[in-house]
Write an enzyme that holds these catalytic residues in place. Sequence first.
Site, PDB file in Angstrom:
ATOM      1  N   TYR A   1       0.810  -1.226   0.000  1.00 11.27           N
ATOM      2  CA  TYR A   1       0.000   0.000   0.000  1.00 11.27           C
ATOM      3  C   TYR A   1       0.838   1.268   0.000  1.00 11.27           C
ATOM      4  CZ  TYR A   1      -0.096  -0.097   5.286  1.00 11.27           C
ATOM      5  OH  TYR A   1       0.176  -0.122   6.620  1.00 11.27           O
ATOM      6  N   GLU A   2       0.166   2.379  -0.262  1.00 14.28           N
ATOM      7  CA  GLU A   2       0.806   3.690  -0.496  1.00 14.28           C
ATOM      8  C   GLU A   2       1.771   3.643  -1.685  1.00 14.28           C
ATOM      9  OE1 GLU A   2      -0.274   6.310   0.723  1.00 14.28           O
ATOM     10  OE2 GLU A   2      -1.526   5.377   2.233  1.00 14.28           O
ATOM     11  N   GLY A   3       1.430   2.868  -2.682  1.00  8.59           N
ATOM     12  CA  GLY A   3       2.288   2.708  -3.856  1.00  8.59           C
ATOM     13  C   GLY A   3       3.176   1.498  -3.668  1.00  8.59           C
TER      14      GLY A   3
END
Length: 584
Positions: free
Chosen positions: A437-439
Amino acid sequence: MSNYTAPVEDMGFVLKEVVEIEKLCNETGLDSSTVEIIDTVLDAAGKLAKEEIEPINKSGDSEGLKIDDSGKVTTAAGFKEAYRHFVEGGWGSLQFSPEYGGQGVPFVVAASVQEMWHSANMSWGLCPLLTQGAVEAITLNATEDLKQRYLPKLISGEWSGTMNLTEGDAGTDVGSLKTRATQNGEHYLIRGQKIYITWGEHDMSENIIHLVLARLPNAPDGIKGISLFLVPKILVNDDGTLGKPNDLKALSIEHKIGIHACPTCVMSYGEIDGAVGYLVGEENKGIQCMFTMMNNARLTVGLQGVSISERAYQQALSFCNERVQGVAPGFKDIGPIIRHPDVQRMLANMKSITQGSRVLTYAACAEVDYSLSKLPLENLEKHERRLGLLTPIVKGWCTETAQEVASLSLQCHGGMGYVEETGIAQILRDARILPIYEGTNGIQAMDLVGRKIISDGGLGARELISEMKECTKNPAIAELVSVSQLKRFSKSIDDLDSTITIILNHSDNKELVGKIAFDTLMMAGTITASWQMLLSLDRASNAVNNHKSSAEFLKEKADTVKHFIDFILPRYLSSFTTISASAE
């Protein structure tokens, strides 16, 4: 099985001696009294983490969450109470502007406190993490009216915040999202669905402020046509009191591998009349606004990697001291498994990786404070380049190594680690989301080579390399490590420099650059963490000489740093070989 105690000694050492918090405060104009209260802050946060947040970690994982037909989500037992004490203690307001109720503490100090929350209970810690991101996005992009109306309650923690990007057909390709916004007087009406919304609905705060990406009518295609909107769960009256519920709800919560006590929601906006939202920033500039939220969130995800590693190491260390099995070399009697060389190898790897990831992450978080200051433009730009460079490295390297540390911890437990009751399985499950997550870390790698190395012709990377080379010329460091260790580090810097040259020489070959990006990230992370570890050893020696630390602390730090240089740093050679072969 619970063994977490906040490592306040190492945290305080990194903040005071390696990050040099006093110097940071003086140069950035932040409150210098922070220096005097660091120990108090760390001790108090450690107490909250150990006594209230950690005890509900395992039970929260087992109990999970409940959602009713109306979309109301009920959190696990104890979560609301722990959150209330978090709010009452003012912990959510540490790094934010006093203008809106914050305490003005440096971001890097607030990050050290957040490390404790995530070590103690990552599911719980994700709620204040998302709120922090919402505060940053609103502070930097919203109108003064929105700031005055929403920031004080978000900063206090009375209200929580979320980030709404992803849709069923729009994950990494955010530009294909379908959520719509239409203007209706002074506000907008939002209609659409979002998925994977962390803490999108819950019962811990009285209001939830959603930041939602949506597309206006006639907006350009792709990411250039996306706007950002503030959409409160409960509408806020002009006098600041809560009004009627907004037209939004949680449709369901995901059943995940880990972070079971964190509600990851499918959110619906505008099923009836349209959810009321307020434009944040300019129309069609939503991605730029959201990235002010995401960049620091990526650092904090890297920090979660530190947290998970620390928790996993502590649990393995405790188990290995208690578990009696076999006769170790050099002993005549059966004893604890910590006597066995291979167990010592695993523990030493875990400890050195954890401390390396901590000092690397704190160094990056300090760059946030520098980049937000009013330093002369030339200095400011250098700090901004350094922050941009370190952000994907911290997010990627610290979360990848966290997988290793968590897995090693389970290995130390043997078969007992593979059953849920020892608790290490939860740590491993929780850790697995971090590279995603978050890229994803693949995206972080492409960000590093594309936006951070190629875009400025390698300027930021070579500034970093230059500082690393200065470290090798430090006579104090030369006295603290062996000639071969310093030579090994010096060679790694040269190889990193060669990698930068390879990337720049092949910048037009997007396929090649894409294939070597992840190895570049991991190589850069290992070498940069080695640099920070050597700096730590130098600062530990200075602290002893200035009667700020003990000889025992210095010896322990020296052992850990030397192990990192001997056993962790050489890993970069695998990545460098791959990069060189790919270029050939």
